[in-house]
Design a protein around this motif. Structure first.
Motif, PDB file in Angstrom:
ATOM      1  N   SER A  93       0.799  -1.212   0.000  1.00 37.25           N
ATOM      2  CA  SER A  93       0.000   0.000   0.000  1.00 37.25           C
ATOM      3  C   SER A  93       0.835   1.268   0.000  1.00 37.25           C
ATOM      4  O   SER A  93       0.295   2.360  -0.128  1.00 37.25           O
ATOM      5  N   LEU A  94       2.149   1.136   0.131  1.00 37.04           N
ATOM      6  CA  LEU A  94       3.020   2.307   0.085  1.00 37.04           C
ATOM      7  C   LEU A  94       3.635   2.504  -1.297  1.00 37.04           C
ATOM      8  O   LEU A  94       3.542   3.570  -1.883  1.00 37.04           O
ATOM      9  N   CYS A  95       4.261   1.458  -1.833  1.00 36.37           N
ATOM     10  CA  CYS A  95       4.942   1.589  -3.122  1.00 36.37           C
ATOM     11  C   CYS A  95       4.180   0.931  -4.261  1.00 36.37           C
ATOM     12  O   CYS A  95       4.616   1.005  -5.412  1.00 36.37           O
ATOM     13  N   ALA A  96       3.059   0.272  -3.960  1.00 30.93           N
ATOM     14  CA  ALA A  96       2.228  -0.413  -4.954  1.00 30.93           C
ATOM     15  C   ALA A  96       2.979  -1.528  -5.658  1.00 30.93           C
ATOM     16  O   ALA A  96       2.631  -1.913  -6.778  1.00 30.93           O
ATOM     17  N   ASN A  97       4.005  -2.073  -5.009  1.00 32.62           N
ATOM     18  CA  ASN A  97       4.777  -3.160  -5.582  1.00 32.62           C
ATOM     19  C   ASN A  97       4.497  -4.438  -4.797  1.00 32.62           C
ATOM     20  O   ASN A  97       3.698  -4.455  -3.877  1.00 32.62           O
ATOM     21  N   GLY A  98       5.178  -5.492  -5.176  1.00 29.75           N
ATOM     22  CA  GLY A  98       5.016  -6.762  -4.486  1.00 29.75           C
ATOM     23  C   GLY A  98       6.169  -7.019  -3.543  1.00 29.75           C
ATOM     24  O   GLY A  98       6.566  -6.150  -2.785  1.00 29.75           O
ATOM     25  N   GLY A  99       6.727  -8.228  -3.600  1.00 30.87           N
ATOM     26  CA  GLY A  99       7.838  -8.567  -2.722  1.00 30.87           C
ATOM     27  C   GLY A  99       7.370  -9.318  -1.496  1.00 30.87           C
ATOM     28  O   GLY A  99       6.288  -9.893  -1.459  1.00 30.87           O
ATOM     29  N   THR A 100       8.182  -9.298  -0.451  1.00 32.68           N
ATOM     30  CA  THR A 100       7.829  -9.935   0.809  1.00 32.68           C
ATOM     31  C   THR A 100       6.914  -8.999   1.581  1.00 32.68           C
ATOM     32  O   THR A 100       7.303  -7.896   1.960  1.00 32.68           O
ATOM     33  N   SER A 145       2.471  10.609   0.303  1.00 31.91           N
ATOM     34  CA  SER A 145       1.278  11.232  -0.278  1.00 31.91           C
ATOM     35  C   SER A 145       0.078  10.333  -0.032  1.00 31.91           C
ATOM     36  O   SER A 145       0.204   9.124   0.123  1.00 31.91           O
ATOM     37  N   ARG A 146      -1.128  10.938  -0.009  1.00 32.85           N
ATOM     38  CA  ARG A 146      -2.323  10.181   0.349  1.00 32.85           C
ATOM     39  C   ARG A 146      -2.558   9.030  -0.621  1.00 32.85           C
ATOM     40  O   ARG A 146      -2.949   7.937  -0.223  1.00 32.85           O
ATOM     41  N   GLY A 147      -2.318   9.275  -1.908  1.00 31.06           N
ATOM     42  CA  GLY A 147      -2.593   8.246  -2.898  1.00 31.06           C
ATOM     43  C   GLY A 147      -1.719   7.020  -2.757  1.00 31.06           C
ATOM     44  O   GLY A 147      -2.081   5.940  -3.189  1.00 31.06           O
ATOM     45  N   SER A 148      -0.534   7.164  -2.156  1.00 29.23           N
ATOM     46  CA  SER A 148       0.398   6.038  -2.072  1.00 29.23           C
ATOM     47  C   SER A 148       0.310   5.326  -0.733  1.00 29.23           C
ATOM     48  O   SER A 148       1.108   4.443  -0.455  1.00 29.23           O
ATOM     49  N   THR A 149      -0.617   5.704   0.131  1.00 35.13           N
ATOM     50  CA  THR A 149      -0.741   5.036   1.415  1.00 35.13           C
ATOM     51  C   THR A 149      -2.116   4.406   1.584  1.00 35.13           C
ATOM     52  O   THR A 149      -2.573   4.195   2.694  1.00 35.13           O
ATOM     53  N   GLN A 150      -2.790   4.118   0.497  1.00 32.43           N
ATOM     54  CA  GLN A 150      -4.083   3.446   0.547  1.00 32.43           C
ATOM     55  C   GLN A 150      -3.889   1.943   0.410  1.00 32.43           C
ATOM     56  O   GLN A 150      -2.994   1.473  -0.287  1.00 32.43           O
ATOM     57  N   MET A 151      -4.770   1.198   1.056  1.00 29.07           N
ATOM     58  CA  MET A 151      -4.709  -0.243   0.908  1.00 29.07           C
ATOM     59  C   MET A 151      -5.167  -0.624  -0.491  1.00 29.07           C
ATOM     60  O   MET A 151      -6.271  -0.262  -0.912  1.00 29.07           O
ATOM     61  N   LEU A 152      -4.317  -1.293  -1.243  1.00 20.43           N
ATOM     62  CA  LEU A 152      -4.661  -1.749  -2.582  1.00 20.43           C
ATOM     63  C   LEU A 152      -5.305  -3.122  -2.466  1.00 20.43           C
ATOM     64  O   LEU A 152      -4.628  -4.133  -2.338  1.00 20.43           O
ATOM     65  N   ASP A 153      -6.620  -3.125  -2.498  1.00 20.65           N
ATOM     66  CA  ASP A 153      -7.389  -4.344  -2.219  1.00 20.65           C
ATOM     67  C   ASP A 153      -7.645  -5.099  -3.517  1.00 20.65           C
ATOM     68  O   ASP A 153      -8.197  -4.555  -4.466  1.00 20.65           O
ATOM     69  N   SER A 154      -7.251  -6.364  -3.551  1.00 21.14           N
ATOM     70  CA  SER A 154      -7.484  -7.218  -4.712  1.00 21.14           C
ATOM     71  C   SER A 154      -8.474  -8.326  -4.418  1.00 21.14           C
ATOM     72  O   SER A 154      -8.504  -9.343  -5.116  1.00 21.14           O
ATOM     73  N   SER A 155      -9.310  -8.133  -3.383  1.00 18.87           N
ATOM     74  CA  SER A 155     -10.338  -9.126  -3.093  1.00 18.87           C
ATOM     75  C   SER A 155     -11.269  -9.272  -4.293  1.00 18.87           C
ATOM     76  O   SER A 155     -11.548  -8.288  -4.981  1.00 18.87           O
TER      77      SER A 155
END
Length: 470
Positions: A93-100, A145-155
């Motif tokens: 939810s911060l960088c919109a990337n994957g990883g661990t 920034s607000r846009g980069s700290t949202q939970m990116l939900d893939s449910s």
């Protein structure tokens, strides 16, 4: 003209009229409003009760092009879905990337260990859910920034599009929204189009909805708990009824049509998610559906049923759904990927949508009407003819602030109203622009009347008794 001319200059010579007529061309009207006979249909028990099991489910896994003559005869459902299913919290939810990834113990959002290194033996909470005081985990991400700290939900998310048979769906708002959110969902998002035509007293829609229920209760859709439901049809301008037969051959009240489209079996599926799994309903119909008392109350009752967190309609009497594609795709992205709580934050970047139609939102026993405002084209949500009625020039209006009381000699606040003056030489035409006479409106965000794209005005219609004033 919605504004009265307050001062007229001396009479001027009328412009010469050419002696020929302009060429015209007749074409089919594509708006979502037209008169149609009012009907009353009883819902068959199989449709109103438990989930229906069709003998031969007529569904397609891949989207195909179906001729209009077939759609008007006996359409069923079309499913668009591709790709593999993925985890619900696969994006940081911060960088919109994957990883661990570390999953937040409060919001179920994920944060990768390149952005936050979690401390040992402490329940992990993301920066958004931190209650204050020293953050126990080490934050290494630099942008907040607000846009980069949202939970990116893939449910899993299912878009169910009910469309009147024969209505064009190429480039529809639902298809645009599907492709907009697909990168965040992959196989977790599906678009199901259900074509309806009730000229057979509901037999066809009973089969189609039965196929839909069979699909959503099957193994492939067992994990889908979030739904967007859209209804695309014409509306009768006099009553607000919704068309149920192509070519303006019949219409039903909103509540009567919902009995066919949302029977008990489908309602059970829509309600199988938790509280955070909010559903959304959008009526792509003309403004009569929210401007006539009976249909307005039917839509209000639909929201009060608890099936949807928000139900949305439009005020434009000749709605063009194609103009809403950008707004709708952003709405689905914000609502279901970023987990916004309402449609309101999406409005500020969609002045094109606002210049076409206002929006009425029903949510949590609250009714808001959003009207787009522009300093010279649509002051306080009321459109102004672009041509000066005196000199005939186009786009000649300019804003002029009014003077306050003579004792203070101050300029009156913008919210108290202002004038439009014609800037053509030797023309003294003035239009008075006054705010709404009620006290139930406020600005959404900053009052950007001086901006190039206008702004949105919010009316609180929760306690309004005279609905046709929308």
């Amino acid at each position: 003209m919605p504004y009265e001319l307050r001062k007229k200059p001396a009479a001027k010579k009328a412009p010469e009229v050419p002696s020929f007529r302009p060429r015209t061309r007749k074409s089919a009207k594509r708006s979502n409003g037209a008169p149609a006979p009012h009907l009353i249909l009883a819902v068959p028990p199989a449709t109103a009760g438990a989930p229906h099991a069709s003998a031969q489910p007529a569904l397609k896994r891949m989207r195909t092009q179906v001729p209009d003559r077939i759609l008007e005869a006996a359409p069923s459902i079309v499913i668009v879905r591709s790709g593999n299913t993925i985890e619900a919290n696969r994006f940081c939810s911060l960088c919109a990337n994957g990883g661990t990834l570390s999953v937040c113990s409060k919001c179920d959002g994920s944060v990768c260990q390149d952005c936050v290194k979690p401390a040992n033996n402490i329940a992990f909470t993301c920066p958004n859910c931190h209650d204050g005081g020293p953050y126990p985990h080490k934050l290494t991400y630099t942008s907040r920034s607000r846009g980069s700290t949202q939970m990116l939900d893939s449910s899993p998310l299912c878009i169910i599009a009910f469309r009147l048979a024969g209505s064009p769906d190429d480039g529809s708002a639902e298809h645009v929204a599907y492709h907009r959110v697909y990168p965040y969902f992959r196989g977790n998002v599906a678009l199901i189009t259900v074509w309806f035509n009730l000229e057979d007293d509901g037999a066809q829609i009973g089969i189609a909805v039965g196929d839909l229920i069979d699909t959503l209760t099957g193994h492939d859709f067992a994990q889908f708990n979030r739904f967007v439901v859209t209804i695309t049809t014409h509306s009768d301008p006099g009553r607000g009824d919704l068309h149920i037969i192509p070519k303006n051959q019949g219409s039903l009240t909103v509540s009567n049509l919902m009995e066919f489209l949302l029977p008990a079996g489908l309602q059970k599926i829509l309600g199988r998610g938790s509280e955070k799994d909010r559903n959304l309903c959008v009526f792509f119909t003309c403004g009569a559906a929210v401007k006539r008392v009976s249909s307005f109350e039917d839509i209000r009752s639909l929201e009060a049923s608890g099936l949807f967190a928000e139900v949305i309609g439009f005020t434009q009497k000749d709605l063009q759904p194609e103009l809403l594609s950008s707004w709708f795709s952003e709405l689905v992205y914000s609502y279901f990927v970023l987990n916004y709580n309402s449609s309101e934050p999406v409005l500020k970047n969609h002045h094109v949508t606002g210049s076409h139609t206002g929006i009425v939102s029903f949510r949590k026993n609250t009714i808001y009407e959003y009207a787009w405002v522009h300093p010279t084209r649509q002051p306080f949500g009321k459109p102004v003819v672009a041509q000066c009625p005196e000199c005939g020039h186009l786009n000649s209006w300019t804003k002029s602030l009014r003077q306050g009381p003579k004792s203070t000699k101050k300029v009156a606040p913008l919210k108290d109203g202002y004038d439009l003056r014609c800037k053509t030489d030797d023309c003294e035409a003035i239009l008075s622009c006054d705010p709404p006479s009620t006290n139930d409106w406020m600005w959404v965000g900053q009052p950007l009347l001086d901006g190039p794209h206008g702004a949105w005005l919010r009316f609180d219609r929760t306690l309004c008794e005279c609905i046709p004033t929308l």
